[in-house]
Design an enzyme around this catalytic site. Structure first.
Site, PDB file in Angstrom:
ATOM      1  N   PRO A 255      82.971 -59.112  33.944  1.00 13.12           N
ATOM      2  CA  PRO A 255      82.933 -60.339  33.135  1.00 13.12           C
ATOM      3  C   PRO A 255      82.147 -61.441  33.834  1.00 13.12           C
ATOM      4  O   PRO A 255      82.270 -61.638  35.052  1.00 13.12           O
ATOM      5  CB  PRO A 255      84.417 -60.716  33.007  1.00 13.12           C
ATOM      6  CG  PRO A 255      85.166 -59.445  33.224  1.00 13.12           C
ATOM      7  CD  PRO A 255      84.355 -58.653  34.197  1.00 13.12           C
ATOM      8  N   GLU A 477      99.072 -69.675  58.975  1.00 10.92           N
ATOM      9  CA  GLU A 477      97.617 -69.787  58.813  1.00 10.92           C
ATOM     10  C   GLU A 477      96.902 -69.641  60.154  1.00 10.92           C
ATOM     11  O   GLU A 477      95.807 -69.065  60.226  1.00 10.92           O
ATOM     12  CB  GLU A 477      97.271 -71.123  58.157  1.00 10.92           C
ATOM     13  CG  GLU A 477      97.827 -71.312  56.750  1.00 10.92           C
ATOM     14  CD  GLU A 477      97.383 -70.218  55.788  1.00 10.92           C
ATOM     15  OE1 GLU A 477      96.305 -69.618  56.003  1.00 10.92           O
ATOM     16  OE2 GLU A 477      98.123 -69.930  54.842  1.00 10.92           O
ATOM     17  N   HIS A 480      96.452 -65.952  60.816  1.00 13.88           N
ATOM     18  CA  HIS A 480      95.281 -65.398  60.117  1.00 13.88           C
ATOM     19  C   HIS A 480      94.003 -65.727  60.885  1.00 13.88           C
ATOM     20  O   HIS A 480      93.144 -64.854  61.099  1.00 13.88           O
ATOM     21  CB  HIS A 480      95.178 -65.992  58.703  1.00 13.88           C
ATOM     22  CG  HIS A 480      96.132 -65.401  57.712  1.00 13.88           C
ATOM     23  ND1 HIS A 480      96.202 -64.060  57.446  1.00 13.88           N
ATOM     24  CD2 HIS A 480      97.061 -65.990  56.903  1.00 13.88           C
ATOM     25  CE1 HIS A 480      97.126 -63.835  56.527  1.00 13.88           C
ATOM     26  NE2 HIS A 480      97.663 -64.997  56.176  1.00 13.88           N
TER      27      HIS A 480
END
EC number: 3.4.24.-
Length: 670
Positions: A255, A477, A480
């Site tokens: 799409p 965070e 990560h």
């Protein structure tokens, strides 16, 4: 001589006898029926509703009705220059012998409770005076009758308003609906046009302004469809060599990649009639409508050939027959598909009628639709690469008031995986952000903020978060960021924030490398970096939370793909359970045994747990740097690549990215 005779004489060279013309019968018109119905209703009104009661003089009314107490009521109204007074007699008095003469001459109105007789007077005041004089000698126990004044003007107009007007309104509404739904010519005289094609025609009068110059990227796809356009413009160039034009081309892609835009460009370039409609335009609740619309569409196309038919989202009617998701299937949709197959390559011929279609679900289409002779070409419209994204940015920033130093190549590098529609949205969002900040031009930072807004959602700086939760989010965070920075094949982190955005409480932005093939060790590094958030919580707090939901979902998909799709697991070996046709999802049984299912579950769990433990080990070795990064993150709320280089030093692997923003997002969910 008729036109057919003239044509036949020219072909045969023989003189045909001049037969006398048959007298033409007058054409039938539906409005004749309406006129007959209206006249019949008017006639019935006059025949069966005679309201002319018997007229008497005032003296007769006074002596035989008023003074004897037989009058129920009097209704007076203006009629021409006189006052007409209707006399209503009491029901029990109508049966008496003295009023028999008045009653027997009365029509049905008198028997049904209407006025029995009437008389006339000069004025309303004169009538009141007459009635008062006539009843002045009545006994006190007797009730005097007074005349009720009515505003009616004319009996005929009253009848017209109360009876004919509603009928005329109904007939008018009927005529309006018939004209809206009328089939007219070309449909065999059918009343309803529901079987007519809903295609929008673009020709010389309504030409499309989009050309191939407006379509950035998609060079291979443009080459394919430009050949079709060239054939329609110069057919002899191909037919002289014995070539035949393909009957259809199917645009397949994700799409937002520009399939419909490419079809619009074909319409703008071809300069031939272009019929545009969607697959759902064939679908209707009535039986046989879809097939009828297909027939009508191709009939119109043959009349205007050479021409192009474009069917958007063809999977609405082109799904594989007998394998519908709903039990029992949809026979009407299959009938529509059968008619489309016949029209595209049946016994008849469609000279110079080319069909373009677009879908992002080519795997569910019927095989008969995709065979050679129908859709001869399948044109794949992929997500744009970095060069094509640069070209798309250059098209969409033309209407923007941009700053001079704006670098479209930099923007293209910051948007990996974005489709053409996504890039158009980024440009529009950047303009809105610049206007919100009262800027005179759209600059680089506005585009970066726009990507943040689209990828992560709107910032929620006022969201209430406790100190403990904020600390947990910061370490999540930071986990990560730390793991991705230390692993060679993990996507380099560009930005990390603990500001809530969208549904996430914190987010980390990466700039992934655009790979065409992925190896197992690269996938394992990405999984390890994804599990870094939960691993950091375990290392720092010796507990875990619900904040890693999206991380777990991503890692599970990657591990399952490695085991069941790509054949990257040693225990299962070179085997895949991927079904490119998409039909396995409708089966009640799995394509593997229960023992294999147990092995798959164990291998997936082993992969995930292995990378989770690997992330824990990395963070324990670099715990001091993890704490330092988390503390700075709590203080500043947003960190960039430069801050990570200050703590960890230069990244040892991969090319340094010159960005200060996005790519992919690894959110922490509440």
């Amino acid at each position: 001589m008729t036109e057919n005779q003239d044509t036949t004489e020219k072909k045969t060279g023989k003189k045909l006898p001049n037969f006398p013309k048959k007298p033409q019968k007058p054409k039938f018109n539906i409005f004749w029926v309406y006129a007959v119905i209206i006249l019949a209703l008017i006639g019935a009104q006059f025949l069966f509703t005679n309201d002319s009661s018997k007229q008497v003089d005032y003296r007769t009314f006074e002596t035989k009705m008023l003074l004897t107490g037989d009058v129920s009521k009097l209704v007076a109204y203006k009629s021409d220059d006189l006052v007409k007074v209707e006399v209503y007699i009491k029901a029990d008095s109508l049966t008496s012998k003295k009023l028999y003469d008045a009653y027997k001459s009365k029509s049905v109105y008198g028997q049904g409770g209407g006025p029995t007789v009437f008389f006339t007077a000069g004025t309303f005041d004169g009538l009141d005076k007459q009635l008062a004089d006539s009843q002045k000698d009545l006994a006190p126990t007797q009730t005097k009758v007074l005349a009720e004044k009515d505003t009616r003007s004319n009996p005929f107009l009253s009848m017209l308003g109360s009876f004919l007007l509603p009928i005329l309104l109904l007939v008018g509404f009927w005529v309006f609906m018939m004209r809206r739904m009328g089939g007219g010519a070309g449909g065999g005289g059918q009343i309803f046009s529901i079987g007519k094609s809903k295609a929008t025609l673009f020709d010389k009068e309504s030409q499309v302004n989009i050309t191939f110059n407006d379509v950035a990227g998609l060079e291979e796809a443009k080459t394919e469809v430009m050949e079709i356009v060239d054939f329609l413009k110069n057919p002899s160039k191909y037919t002289d060599l014995g070539g035949k034009i393909p009957k259809g081309a199917l645009l397949v892609g994700s799409p937002g990649t520009g399939k419909t835009l490419l079809a619009k460009a074909v319409a703008g370039e071809a300069q031939v009639p272009f019929f545009s409609l969607s697959g759902s335009d064939f679908v209707e609740m009535f039986v046989g409508v879809g097939a009828s619309r297909v027939r009508d569409l191709f009939k119109q196309a043959k009349d205007k050939s050479p021409c192009i038919i474009f069917i958007d989202e063809i999977d609405a009617i082109g799904r594989a027959r007998g394998k519908n998701g709903v039990m029992g299937g949809n026979d009407e949709r299959e009938n529509t598909l059968n008619q489309l197959l016949v029209e595209m390559d049946g016994f008849g011929t469609n000279t110079h009628v080319i069909i373009l279609a677009a879908t992002n679900r080519a795997d569910v289409l019927d095989k008969a639709l995709l065979r050679a002779g129908r859709f001869d070409r399948q044109i794949y419209v992929d997500l744009p690469d970095v060069i094509e994204r640069k070209q798309i940015f250059e098209v969409h920033i033309i209407p923007l008031k941009k700053s001079e130093e704006l670098d479209t190549e930099f923007l293209a590098k910051q948007t990996p995986g974005f489709s053409g529609a996504d890039i158009a949205n980024v440009c529009n969002e950047a303009a809105l952000i610049a206007a919100r900040k009262n800027k005179k031009a759209v600059d680089k930072q506005d585009f970066l903020d726009a990507v943040d807004r689209i990828v992560g959602g709107l910032e929620k700086k006022n969201k209430i978060i406790t100190t403990e939760e904020k600390k947990a989010i910061a370490f999540h965070e930071a986990g990560h960021a730390t793991v991705s920075w230390l692993l060679e094949h993990a996507a380099p982190l560009v930005k990390v924030t603990i500001v809530p955005r969208g549904q996430s409480l914190g987010a980390a932005w990466y700039l992934p490398e655009e790979r065409l093939i992925v190896r197992p060790h690269q996938m394992l590094d990405e999984m390890c970096a994804t599990m870094g958030g939960r691993a950091a919580e375990k290392v720092m707090f010796d507990t875990i939370s619900t904040g890693a939901l999206s991380d777990l979902e991503k890692v599970n998909k990657q591990a399952r793909a490695m085991v069941t799709i790509y054949g990257l697991n040693e225990k299962l070996g070179n085997i895949t359970y991927y079904d490119s046709s998409g039909q396995n999802e409708y089966n009640f049984s799995k394509p593997y045994s229960e023992d294999t299912a147990l092995t798959i579950d164990r291998e997936i769990s082993s992969l995930i747990e292995g990378q989770y433990q690997r992330a824990i080990n990395l963070l324990q070795e670099n715990k001091d740097k993890l704490i330092q990064l988390a503390e700075i993150l709590i203080e500043k709320e947003v960190l960039f690549k430069d801050d990570l280089e200050h703590i960890f030093g230069k990244r040892l692997f991969g090319a340094d990215s010159e960005s200060s923003n996005p790519g992919n997002i690894a959110p922490v969910e509440a």
